[in-house]
Design an enzyme around this catalytic site. Structure first.
Site, short mmCIF file in Angstrom:
data_model
loop_
_atom_site.label_atom_id
_atom_site.label_comp_id
_atom_site.label_asym_id
_atom_site.label_seq_id
_atom_site.Cartn_x
_atom_site.Cartn_y
_atom_site.Cartn_z
N ASN A 145 -5.71 10.00 -7.85
CA ASN A 145 -6.64 8.94 -7.47
C ASN A 145 -5.87 7.64 -7.34
O ASN A 145 -5.54 6.98 -8.33
CB ASN A 145 -7.75 8.80 -8.52
CG ASN A 145 -8.65 10.02 -8.57
OD1 ASN A 145 -9.50 10.19 -7.71
ND2 ASN A 145 -8.41 10.88 -9.55
N GLU A 146 -5.58 7.29 -6.09
CA GLU A 146 -4.79 6.10 -5.80
C GLU A 146 -5.66 4.84 -5.92
O GLU A 146 -6.89 4.94 -5.97
CB GLU A 146 -4.22 6.22 -4.38
CG GLU A 146 -3.33 7.45 -4.16
CD GLU A 146 -1.93 7.31 -4.76
OE1 GLU A 146 -1.74 6.55 -5.73
OE2 GLU A 146 -1.02 8.01 -4.26
N PRO A 147 -5.03 3.66 -5.97
CA PRO A 147 -5.80 2.40 -6.01
C PRO A 147 -6.87 2.39 -4.92
O PRO A 147 -6.61 2.79 -3.79
CB PRO A 147 -4.72 1.34 -5.78
CG PRO A 147 -3.49 1.94 -6.38
CD PRO A 147 -3.58 3.40 -6.04
N THR A 164 3.66 6.56 -4.05
CA THR A 164 3.57 7.81 -4.80
C THR A 164 4.47 8.87 -4.18
O THR A 164 5.17 9.60 -4.88
CB THR A 164 2.11 8.30 -4.79
OG1 THR A 164 1.30 7.32 -5.44
CG2 THR A 164 1.96 9.64 -5.50
#
Ligand code: GLP
Length: 244
Positions: A145-147, A164
């Site tokens: 779950n990225e920003p 990432t």
């Protein structure tokens, strides 16, 4: 909790997991674990394997759900999280084969929505996750779950941030080999776990640990959303605690 070293912290978390497993064994109920990959949980898995081999801890009543997997990827690829889990944990303990679940990186794209919904359902049918283990990415990601990930997000296909892909490039022969996508449990899935334990070791994690714990809770730092969970702790070593 701050421990002198990663090994000390991992041992403490392994004991917590062992206690849950034994309590549930006594009650003839399953213990449901949410598991993470990456370098961070390696000591934890090594300690669980040791508890199995040397202290007879059985995993027969344990059900697990992994957070994430690259997409697309074959389960036996060197970098697959499916392979990682077998090499570091499942091949060395007595967990029944049907009891562990890892997102499948080979599902055709048009079937991913249904697959993700089924993954969520399986977690619920198992009774929900008792203990969710997390690592943390340099940008604060949990799972993949990225920003910007929504606090209510569920299992889904996501696009990896370039940072990432760069951070994980060491696992691949070169940057172009790093998948651009991944299947991950959502922040909402993680928030539903009864207890969340985030692990972080080393000075390179100090800044993001500080930002996640002491900064305001924002979807721009996914791990900071854990401040809204009623039973979450960070288990870190002294180096990762350096900026607190
Ligand atoms: C990966 C994983 C995360 C993990 C993070 C940190 O991208 N999807 O679940 O927490 O990176 O990795 P490491 O533990 O190697 O620092």
């Amino acid at each position: 909790d701050i421990h002198p070293t990663a090994k000390d912290g991992s041992k403490a978390v392994a004991q917590e997991i062992a206690t849950l497993i034994r309590e549930r064994q006594a009650a003839k109920e399953p213990a449901v674990l949410g598991l993470a990959t990456g370098s961070t949980p390696k000591y934890l898995y090594a300690e669980l394997v040791r508890l199995h081999k040397e202290e007879g801890l059985s995993f027969k009543n344990v059900v697990t759900f992994n957070l994430d997997e690259y997409y697309p990827i074959e389960p036996d690829a060197l970098q697959s999280y499916n392979r990682f889990m077998k090499e570091h944990l499942f091949n060395h303990i007595d967990i029944p084969e049907g009891n562990y679940h890892i997102p499948d990186g080979t599902i055709p794209k048009e079937q991913i929505k249904a697959y993700a919904a089924a993954y969520e359902r399986k977690i619920e049918e198992a009774g929900g996750i008792d203990i969710q283990i997390l690592g943390i990415g340099n940008n604060g990601h949990i799972g993949f779950n990225e920003p910007g990930s929504n606090v209510n997000s569920h299992t889904r296909l996501v696009t990896l941030d370039n940072s990432t892909r760069l951070a994980n490039a060491y696992e691949f022969s070169n940057m172009s080999q790093v998948p651009r996508l991944a299947v991950t449990m959502g922040i909402g899935t993680i928030m539903k776990a009864k207890k969340v334990i985030l692990l972080a070791w080393g000075s390179h994690k100090a800044k993001i640990v500080c930002r996640s714990v002491e900064g305001h809770s924002t979807d721009q730092v996914p791990a900071s959303l854990l401040q809204q969970h009623s039973s979450c702790k960070f288990v870190i070593d002294e180096q990762a605690a350096a900026e607190l």
